[in-house]
Design a protein around this motif. Structure first.
Motif, mmCIF file in Angstrom:
data_model
loop_
_atom_site.group_PDB
_atom_site.id
_atom_site.type_symbol
_atom_site.label_atom_id
_atom_site.label_comp_id
_atom_site.label_asym_id
_atom_site.label_seq_id
_atom_site.Cartn_x
_atom_site.Cartn_y
_atom_site.Cartn_z
ATOM 1 N N VAL A 13 0.815 -1.114 -0.041
ATOM 2 C CA VAL A 13 -0.051 -0.040 0.081
ATOM 3 C C VAL A 13 0.749 1.434 0.083
ATOM 4 C CG1 VAL A 13 -1.639 1.500 1.242
ATOM 5 C CG2 VAL A 13 -1.995 -1.136 0.960
ATOM 6 N N PHE A 14 1.877 1.188 0.701
ATOM 7 C CA PHE A 14 2.832 2.486 0.763
ATOM 8 C C PHE A 14 3.527 2.448 -0.627
ATOM 9 C CE2 PHE A 14 7.555 3.832 0.829
ATOM 10 C CZ PHE A 14 7.337 4.950 1.625
ATOM 11 N N LEU A 15 3.823 1.379 -1.519
ATOM 12 C CA LEU A 15 4.438 1.467 -2.716
ATOM 13 C C LEU A 15 3.293 2.069 -3.538
ATOM 14 C CD1 LEU A 15 6.175 -2.247 -3.014
ATOM 15 C CD2 LEU A 15 7.216 0.267 -2.587
ATOM 16 N N TRP A 16 2.005 1.723 -3.575
ATOM 17 C CA TRP A 16 1.070 2.286 -4.329
ATOM 18 C C TRP A 16 0.710 3.805 -4.031
ATOM 19 C CZ3 TRP A 16 -2.680 -2.440 -3.033
ATOM 20 C CH2 TRP A 16 -2.547 -3.241 -4.085
ATOM 21 N N GLY A 17 1.062 4.194 -2.747
ATOM 22 C CA GLY A 17 0.920 5.448 -2.443
ATOM 23 C C GLY A 17 2.153 6.368 -3.217
ATOM 24 N N PHE A 18 3.173 5.605 -3.317
ATOM 25 C CA PHE A 18 4.435 6.406 -3.900
ATOM 26 C C PHE A 18 4.280 6.581 -5.444
ATOM 27 C CE2 PHE A 18 9.001 7.251 -4.704
ATOM 28 C CZ PHE A 18 9.264 7.774 -3.567
ATOM 29 N N THR A 19 3.346 5.862 -6.029
ATOM 30 C CA THR A 19 3.174 5.967 -7.606
ATOM 31 C C THR A 19 2.838 7.389 -7.728
ATOM 32 O OG1 THR A 19 1.006 5.156 -7.267
ATOM 33 C CG2 THR A 19 2.386 3.663 -7.864
ATOM 34 N N ALA A 20 2.328 8.203 -6.956
ATOM 35 C CA ALA A 20 1.799 9.486 -7.215
ATOM 36 C C ALA A 20 2.891 10.330 -7.082
ATOM 37 C CB ALA A 20 0.821 9.907 -6.154
ATOM 38 N N ILE A 21 3.923 9.947 -6.211
ATOM 39 C CA ILE A 21 5.262 10.751 -6.201
ATOM 40 C C ILE A 21 5.710 10.642 -7.522
ATOM 41 C CG2 ILE A 21 7.391 11.053 -4.895
ATOM 42 C CD1 ILE A 21 4.778 11.776 -3.175
ATOM 43 N N LEU A 22 6.223 9.343 -8.211
ATOM 44 C CA LEU A 22 6.960 9.212 -9.305
ATOM 45 C C LEU A 22 5.971 9.771 -10.252
ATOM 46 C CD1 LEU A 22 7.700 5.545 -8.879
ATOM 47 C CD2 LEU A 22 9.214 7.278 -9.000
ATOM 48 N N GLY A 23 4.752 9.807 -10.371
ATOM 49 C CA GLY A 23 4.073 10.667 -11.352
ATOM 50 C C GLY A 23 4.409 12.045 -11.513
ATOM 51 N N LYS A 24 4.765 12.804 -10.407
ATOM 52 C CA LYS A 24 5.095 14.194 -10.489
ATOM 53 C C LYS A 24 6.460 14.270 -10.671
ATOM 54 C CE LYS A 24 4.600 18.260 -7.559
ATOM 55 N NZ LYS A 24 4.096 19.031 -6.699
ATOM 56 N N ILE A 250 1.464 12.413 2.912
ATOM 57 C CA ILE A 250 2.288 12.735 3.721
ATOM 58 C C ILE A 250 3.754 12.670 3.025
ATOM 59 C CG2 ILE A 250 3.754 11.720 5.739
ATOM 60 C CD1 ILE A 250 1.182 10.636 6.911
ATOM 61 N N LEU A 251 4.007 11.820 2.350
ATOM 62 C CA LEU A 251 5.242 11.705 1.148
ATOM 63 C C LEU A 251 5.227 13.029 0.571
ATOM 64 C CD1 LEU A 251 5.143 7.913 0.228
ATOM 65 C CD2 LEU A 251 7.056 9.057 1.642
ATOM 66 N N ALA A 252 4.462 13.162 -0.269
ATOM 67 C CA ALA A 252 4.311 14.435 -1.193
ATOM 68 C C ALA A 252 4.731 15.697 -0.177
ATOM 69 C CB ALA A 252 3.132 14.733 -1.906
ATOM 70 N N PHE A 253 4.144 15.776 0.774
ATOM 71 C CA PHE A 253 4.493 17.015 1.942
ATOM 72 C C PHE A 253 5.786 17.098 2.231
ATOM 73 C CE2 PHE A 253 4.549 19.205 5.954
ATOM 74 C CZ PHE A 253 3.748 20.146 5.906
ATOM 75 N N PHE A 254 6.537 15.942 2.534
ATOM 76 C CA PHE A 254 7.881 15.974 2.967
ATOM 77 C C PHE A 254 9.009 16.231 1.666
ATOM 78 C CE2 PHE A 254 5.831 14.247 6.881
ATOM 79 C CZ PHE A 254 6.633 15.514 7.758
ATOM 80 N N ILE A 255 8.492 15.528 0.620
ATOM 81 C CA ILE A 255 9.396 15.400 -0.633
ATOM 82 C C ILE A 255 9.270 16.654 -1.451
ATOM 83 C CG2 ILE A 255 9.922 14.512 -2.797
ATOM 84 C CD1 ILE A 255 9.048 11.781 -1.626
ATOM 85 N N PHE A 256 8.055 17.429 -1.574
ATOM 86 C CA PHE A 256 7.928 18.162 -2.602
ATOM 87 C C PHE A 256 7.838 19.735 -1.739
ATOM 88 C CE2 PHE A 256 6.272 14.736 -4.891
ATOM 89 C CZ PHE A 256 7.225 14.555 -6.009
ATOM 90 N N GLY A 257 7.533 19.780 -0.600
ATOM 91 C CA GLY A 257 7.628 21.057 0.130
ATOM 92 C C GLY A 257 6.345 21.938 -0.245
ATOM 93 N N ALA A 258 6.769 23.133 -0.475
ATOM 94 C CA ALA A 258 5.680 24.268 -0.465
ATOM 95 C C ALA A 258 4.299 23.936 -1.352
ATOM 96 C CB ALA A 258 6.277 25.581 -0.945
ATOM 97 N N SER A 259 4.917 23.165 -2.750
ATOM 98 C CA SER A 259 3.787 22.820 -3.840
ATOM 99 C C SER A 259 2.827 22.021 -3.267
ATOM 100 C CB SER A 259 4.473 22.311 -5.014
ATOM 101 O OG SER A 259 5.025 21.057 -4.646
#
Length: 301
Positions: A13-24, A250-259
């Protein structure tokens, strides 16, 4: 033993959540991203099924055509998901996935010819209210919300139709032909519109990320989830999968910051949506246990 299975479930489920990060992170447009994701995923699935599991990939023509059609819905689901990320951000795209609960409450009874569950409808209305709050608070992302809603709709249609295919052939064949079929449909569209020339324009960095997306974050979780169904109840699986937006946001918040920093209303509304989905799962679980207990008492009597 159960705890190890539960850990593996949370991992996928964590890996599925990370697909959005890779998409960006991947710079190519959404349609090209889906094209390559499905192509490489189909390749990895073929290698695994044919040479490691040594399964036969033979299926009848009718089943094949159905799987190709369902695969095209999967392709649309992924396209709208990545398009939502491209025009807005990860948090918006993931929060809109919660609408699947409302869509499922309406579509599933139609497809499976069962009564509408008004508890599901009520929870769906709560989720719609939350989406409206997000829309008002984050109006600048209106296009991303629109694509996110289409993503949730296509994802629900795909899941329901996929459920109709259970038992028609092996789970591996279903997954493979759906993804390969989706890729064939995208390829046909690209051929008709003359878009296949984009392949040589993609950077090696994006190719590497797409291969990572197709293997570790798509093919592996799909097969792992099938294996876990032997040890974990469908309720636990569904409830845990609902954590995908939480992990992703949560991952997006810490990886991409302000955006990815959203208004307080967004986080409150998202929390209410996720809580609503959990409540829906708990209600269904209690109903199932009550029905099983009633059935057991009838047998005893």
């Amino acid at each position: 033993m159960f705890s190890s299975h539960l850990f593996r479930l949370h991992l996928i489920v964590f890996l599925w959540g990370f697909t959005a990060i890779l998409g960006k992170l991947i710079q190519i447009d959404a349609s090209s991203l889906v094209f390559f994701r499905m192509l490489f995923t189909a390749f990895f699935l073929f290698i695994y099924l044919r040479f490691f599991k040594k399964e036969s990939l033979k299926i009848d023509k009718k089943t094949l055509l159905r799987l190709v059609a369902i695969g095209s819905v999967m392709a649309a689901h992924w396209f709208f998901f990545f398009e939502s990320i491209k025009v807005s951000n990860v948090s918006i795209a993931l929060s809109c996935l919660s609408l699947s609960t409302l869509f499922a409450a309406v579509i599933e009874p139609i497809i499976f010819k069962r009564k509408i569950d008004w508890v599901e409808i009520l929870i769906g209305i709560v989720i719609v209210a939350c989406i409206l709050l997000i829309f008002n608070a984050e109006f600048k992302y209106k296009l991303g919300i629109f694509y996110g809603i289409l993503c949730a709709l296509c994802g629900t249609i795909f899941s329901v139709l996929n459920g109709k295919m259970f038992g028609k052939t092996s789970s591996g064949n279903i997954i493979f032909y759906e993804i390969f079929g989706g890729w064939l449909v995208i390829s046909a569209v690209f051929l008709l519109t003359g878009q296949l020339s984009f392949a040589h324009e993609i950077s090696l960095h994006d190719y590497a990320l797409v291969i990572l997306l197709a293997s570790l974050f798509t093919a592996y979780p799909m097969f792992e989830s099938i294996k876990l169904m032997k040890y974990i109840s469908p309720f636990t699986l569904i409830l845990t999968v609902n954590l995908e937006p939480v992990y992703g946001i949560i991952l997006a918040f810490f990886i991409f910051g302000a955006s990815e920093h959203m208004s307080p209303i967004f986080y409150i509304a998202s929390a209410v949506m996720i809580l609503s989905i959990v409540v829906n799962g708990l209600i269904k679980s209690k109903r199932k246990k009550a029905a099983e207990l009633l059935e057991a008492n009838k047998i005893v009597d």
